[in-house]
Write a protein that holds these residues in place. Structure first.
Motif, PDB file in Angstrom:
ATOM      1  N   ALA A  58       0.834  -1.206   0.000  1.00  0.00           N
ATOM      2  CA  ALA A  58       0.000   0.000   0.000  1.00  0.00           C
ATOM      3  C   ALA A  58       0.865   1.252   0.000  1.00  0.00           C
ATOM      4  O   ALA A  58       0.538   2.251  -0.654  1.00  0.00           O
ATOM      5  N   THR A  59       1.994   1.216   0.715  1.00  0.00           N
ATOM      6  CA  THR A  59       2.908   2.361   0.731  1.00  0.00           C
ATOM      7  C   THR A  59       3.624   2.493  -0.603  1.00  0.00           C
ATOM      8  O   THR A  59       3.786   3.597  -1.137  1.00  0.00           O
ATOM      9  N   TRP A  60       4.091   1.376  -1.167  1.00  0.00           N
ATOM     10  CA  TRP A  60       4.787   1.400  -2.460  1.00  0.00           C
ATOM     11  C   TRP A  60       3.927   2.059  -3.544  1.00  0.00           C
ATOM     12  O   TRP A  60       4.421   2.822  -4.359  1.00  0.00           O
ATOM     13  N   THR A  61       2.648   1.776  -3.549  1.00  0.00           N
ATOM     14  CA  THR A  61       1.737   2.272  -4.595  1.00  0.00           C
ATOM     15  C   THR A  61       1.019   3.562  -4.197  1.00  0.00           C
ATOM     16  O   THR A  61       0.130   4.020  -4.927  1.00  0.00           O
TER      17      THR A  61
ATOM     18  N   LEU B 105      10.861   9.361  -6.386  1.00  0.00           N
ATOM     19  CA  LEU B 105      11.343   8.760  -7.618  1.00  0.00           C
ATOM     20  C   LEU B 105      10.437   7.630  -8.099  1.00  0.00           C
ATOM     21  O   LEU B 105      10.417   7.306  -9.284  1.00  0.00           O
ATOM     22  N   LEU B 106       9.690   7.011  -7.188  1.00  0.00           N
ATOM     23  CA  LEU B 106       8.740   5.976  -7.607  1.00  0.00           C
ATOM     24  C   LEU B 106       7.669   6.567  -8.510  1.00  0.00           C
ATOM     25  O   LEU B 106       7.196   5.902  -9.446  1.00  0.00           O
TER      26      LEU B 106
ATOM     27  N   TYR C 117       7.648   1.258 -12.424  1.00  0.00           N
ATOM     28  CA  TYR C 117       7.987   1.032 -11.019  1.00  0.00           C
ATOM     29  C   TYR C 117       7.414  -0.281 -10.478  1.00  0.00           C
ATOM     30  O   TYR C 117       7.695  -0.657  -9.350  1.00  0.00           O
ATOM     31  N   ILE C 118       6.684  -1.003 -11.312  1.00  0.00           N
ATOM     32  CA  ILE C 118       6.155  -2.316 -10.923  1.00  0.00           C
ATOM     33  C   ILE C 118       6.850  -3.448 -11.674  1.00  0.00           C
ATOM     34  O   ILE C 118       7.298  -4.426 -11.073  1.00  0.00           O
ATOM     35  N   ASN C 119       6.984  -3.338 -13.007  1.00  0.00           N
ATOM     36  CA  ASN C 119       7.401  -4.510 -13.794  1.00  0.00           C
ATOM     37  C   ASN C 119       8.907  -4.767 -13.834  1.00  0.00           C
ATOM     38  O   ASN C 119       9.344  -5.751 -14.430  1.00  0.00           O
TER      39      ASN C 119
ATOM     40  N   LEU D  77       6.260  -7.966  -8.033  1.00  0.00           N
ATOM     41  CA  LEU D  77       6.217  -7.064  -6.886  1.00  0.00           C
ATOM     42  C   LEU D  77       4.871  -7.139  -6.173  1.00  0.00           C
ATOM     43  O   LEU D  77       4.842  -7.249  -4.947  1.00  0.00           O
ATOM     44  N   PRO D  78       3.730  -7.123  -6.894  1.00  0.00           N
ATOM     45  CA  PRO D  78       2.451  -7.326  -6.191  1.00  0.00           C
ATOM     46  C   PRO D  78       2.362  -8.702  -5.541  1.00  0.00           C
ATOM     47  O   PRO D  78       1.755  -8.849  -4.478  1.00  0.00           O
TER      48      PRO D  78
END
Length: 506
Positions: A64-67, A103-104, A138-140, A166-167
Motif C-alpha cells: 500500500a505504501t509502495w503504490t 522517484l517511484l 515502477y512495478i514490472n 512485486l504485487p
C-alpha cells in the motif's frame, strides 16, 4: 563537507565527509547536540539512490505504501515524522514509518538503468539482487527476465515460478514474492517474500510473525518456507535505483555455451520409460500420491495423467509426483537421494521451450570442442540410456555434475532437418547472459555461423558485413584453437578486439 554536528554544552563542532545515515557513521540521542547537512532531495549510498525501505515487524503496509502515489519522504530532515533511522541501514535506530521516494512516481522519466534490492540485518548486508531497469516501470522491473545478479544459482528467466512479481499474491498479501510452487503450507518453496498480513491473520505457519514479515533463502537456491528460510527482527528490505554507468560486463567466461535449433521433441512410441536412480527431482506436480507401492505404480500414474512426461518416486516416503516437466528443464531442481528414482518418457532430443539442444560446452571441462563438434556418429540425445551421461550435461546450470560435452544427432542430419533458426546461448548459473540468433534456412552445420545470417544479437556493433571481421566462423583460428570466434582485429595480445571466443583444449 557534506555534514556536521555541534554540541552546545561542550562548544564542540565536528565537520564530516559522511552523512548521518551512512554506514560509516553512528549517532546517539543528545539534547545538547544538533546535526546539520546540506539540503538534498534524495538519499544516496555509493551512487545508488534509496527509493524504498521496509523494516520487518514495524506494522506498516508495504504494498500500500509502495503504490501510494504522492507520498514522498525524500526531504526527510524537514519531516516531523521521518527520523534518521528511517534512512539508515542500521535497523536498531528508531523509525516509526516506511521510507518512500518521489522517484517511484517519476520512474519512467528517470531513465533507470538498474534496480537493486538489498536485505540488511543490523548494518550487515545479507542479500543483494540487481535487476535491469531499462524501459521498465515502477512495478514490472521486478521480473525474472530482468535479473542481472542474484545470490541464488537457480534464479533465471526460464525457471518455473508460480509467483515472481512485486504485487505477488495480493489475496495473501505476499509481496516482492519469488516463489517456486505450493505444496500445502509445509511444502511451499521459494526464495523471497515480504508479507503484509498481520500475525493473527496468516494463512501458513511459516508467515506467522508481526507484519511485515521478510523471509528469504540463505542457501544457494530455493528453500521450503516451513523449514529453513531466514527471518530477523531487524531485517530490512531496501530498494535502490541507479541512473548512471553501464550494465555488467559479460566478457568473462560463461559457465555454459549452448546451441539450439527449433525442432520439436519426438516421443518414442511403445518404448519403456527411461529411469535414473538416486535423483530426487523437485518439480511442480500434475498429481501427487502418497502410499504408492513401488516405482511401477508411479509410472502407471504418469501414463494415466494427461500431459505427464516425467515423474519421481521416493521409496522411503512412498511418494509419487508426476509432472509435465523433464528433470533438466529450467523449472526443476534436483538433488542426489538414494531413496528416489526419476523417470521420463523416452525422447530422441533434449528440448527447452520449443528449442532443441544440439551442442553444450562447459567451460573448464578440458573437452575438445571442435573435435567433438565434427565427430560424426556421436549422439548424446538418448541421455538417460547412456552410461556416463549425467543430467547435468543438458542443464543450463554449469554447477551440476557433468564430465562430458553434449552432441546431438541433429548435427549429422542438419541438411535434412529443415533448420530455420539457430540460437547460441551463454549461461551462467542457469541464467542466460548472451543470446545470438542466426538464420539457419538452407545452411549446413558449419556455415550457419556467419555474419550475413545474424537475426538477433546483444551487440549493437555486430555487422552483417563479413569484411568487418578478421574471423567469424566455427572453425575460427585453427592454429590457436579459437572456435566460434567472432573477432574484429588484432593489436598485439593486449589490443585484440572482438565479441566471442571458445578457446579449445590444446
Amino acid at each position: 563537507m557534506p555534514s556536521g554536528s555541534y554540541n552546545k554544552a561542550t562548544a564542540r563542532c565536528c565537520l564530516s565527509s559522511l552523512l548521518a545515515y551512512e554506514q560509516g557513521a553512528t549517532y546517539l540521542e543528545n539534547e545538547d547536540s544538533t546535526y546539520f547537512q546540506p539540503v538534498t532531495d534524495t538519499v544516496q549510498y555509493d551512487n545508488w539512490t534509496l527509493v524504498f525501505r521496509v523494516l520487518a515487524g514495524s506494522g506498516q503496509e508495504t504494498y500500500a505504501t509502495w503504490t501510494n502515489t504522492g507520498l514522498h519522504h525524500d526531504h526527510w530532515l524537514g519531516s516531523k515524522d521521518m527520523e534518521l533511522g528511517c534512512v539508515s541501514m542500521n535497523a536498531s535506530k528508531p523509525c516509526n514509518t516506511l521510507f518512500r521516494s518521489r522517484l517511484l512516481d517519476d520512474w519512467q522519466k528517470l531513465k533507470v538503468k538498474k534496480v537493486r534490492v538489498s536485505l540488511f540485518n543490523n548494518s550487515l548486508q545479507v542479500l543483494n539482487l540487481i535487476f535491469d531497469g531499462r524501459n521498465s516501470d515502477y512495478i514490472n522491473w521486478f521480473s525474472p527476465d530482468r535479473v542481472l545478479e542474484s545470490p541464488w544459482n537457480d534464479l533465471y528467466p526460464d525457471h518455473y515460478y508460480n509467483s515472481f512479481s512485486l504485487p505477488g499474491i495480493i489475496e495473501h498479501q505476499r509481496h516482492f514474492f519469488i516463489n517456486f510452487y505450493y505444496y500445502g503450507c509445509p511444502g511451499d518453496t521459494g526464495w523471497l517474500m515480504v508479507g503484509d498480513k498481520p500475525g493473527d491473520r496468516y494463512v501458513c505457519d511459516w508467515e506467522s510473525y508481526a507484519s511485515p514479515v521478510i523471509l528469504f533463502s540463505t542457501s544457494s537456491g530455493a528453500v521450503t518456507w516451513g523449514s529453513s528460510p531466514t527471518r530477523h527482527q531487524y531485517l530490512r528490505l531496501i530498494t535502490w535505483v541507479g541512473r548512471n554507468g553501464q550494465l555488467a560486463d559479460r566478457r568473462n567466461n560463461a559457465a555454459v555455451f549452448l546451441l539450439f535449433v527449433p525442432i520439436s521433441v519426438v516421443q518414442i512410441p511403445g518404448a519403456v520409460y527411461h529411469k535414473f536412480k538416486g535423483v530426487d527431482v523437485q518439480m511442480p506436480c500434475l498429481s501427487v500420491r502418497t502410499g504408492v507401492r513401488g516405482l511401477s505404480s508411479c509410472v502407471a500414474l504418469c501414463q494415466r495423467t494427461a500431459t505427464c512426461r516425467a515423474g519421481s518416486y521416493n521409496s522411503a516416503m512412498r511418494r509419487c509426483c508426476v509432472s509435465s516437466l523433464f528433470a533438466y528443464e529450467s523449472g526443476v531442481v534436483y538433488e542426489e537421494n538414494p531413496n528416489s528414482e526419476y523417470f521420463q518418457v523416452p525422447t530422441d532430443t533434449v528440448e527447452y521451450s520449443n528449442w532443441t539442444m544440439v551442442f553444450r560446452i562447459l567451460s573448464g571441462s578440458s573437452q575438445k570442442v571442435y573435435a567433438t563438434w565434427n565427430r560424426t556418429g556421436q549422439y548424446d540425445d538418448y541421455l538417460l540410456g547412456r552410461t556416463g551421461m549425467q543430467l547435468g550435461c543438458v542443464t543450463l546450470n554449469g554447477s551440476r555434475a557433468c564430465k562430458t560435452l553434449f552432441r546431438s544427432r541433429l548435427l549429422d542430419t542438419w541438411s535434412t532437418a529443415a533448420v530455420k533458426k539457430v540460437r547460441v546461448v551463454l549461461a551462467s548459473n542457469g541464467q542466460e547472459v548472451v543470446n545470438l540468433v542466426f538464420n539457419g534456412t538452407g545452411s549446413t552445420y558449419m556455415n550457419w555461423f556467419h555474419p550475413s545470417r545474424i537475426l538477433q544479437s546483444p551487440w549493437t556493433d555486430l555487422s552483417t558485413n563479413s569484411s568487418k571481421y578478421n574471423s567469424f566462423s566455427i572453425l575460427g583460428i585453427d592454429v590457436h584453437s579459437r572456435r566460434f570466434f567472432i573477432n574484429k582485429s588484432y593489436g598485439g595480445c593486449a589490443g585484440d578486439v572482438g565479441w566471442l571466443a571458445v578457446v579449445d583444449d590444446i
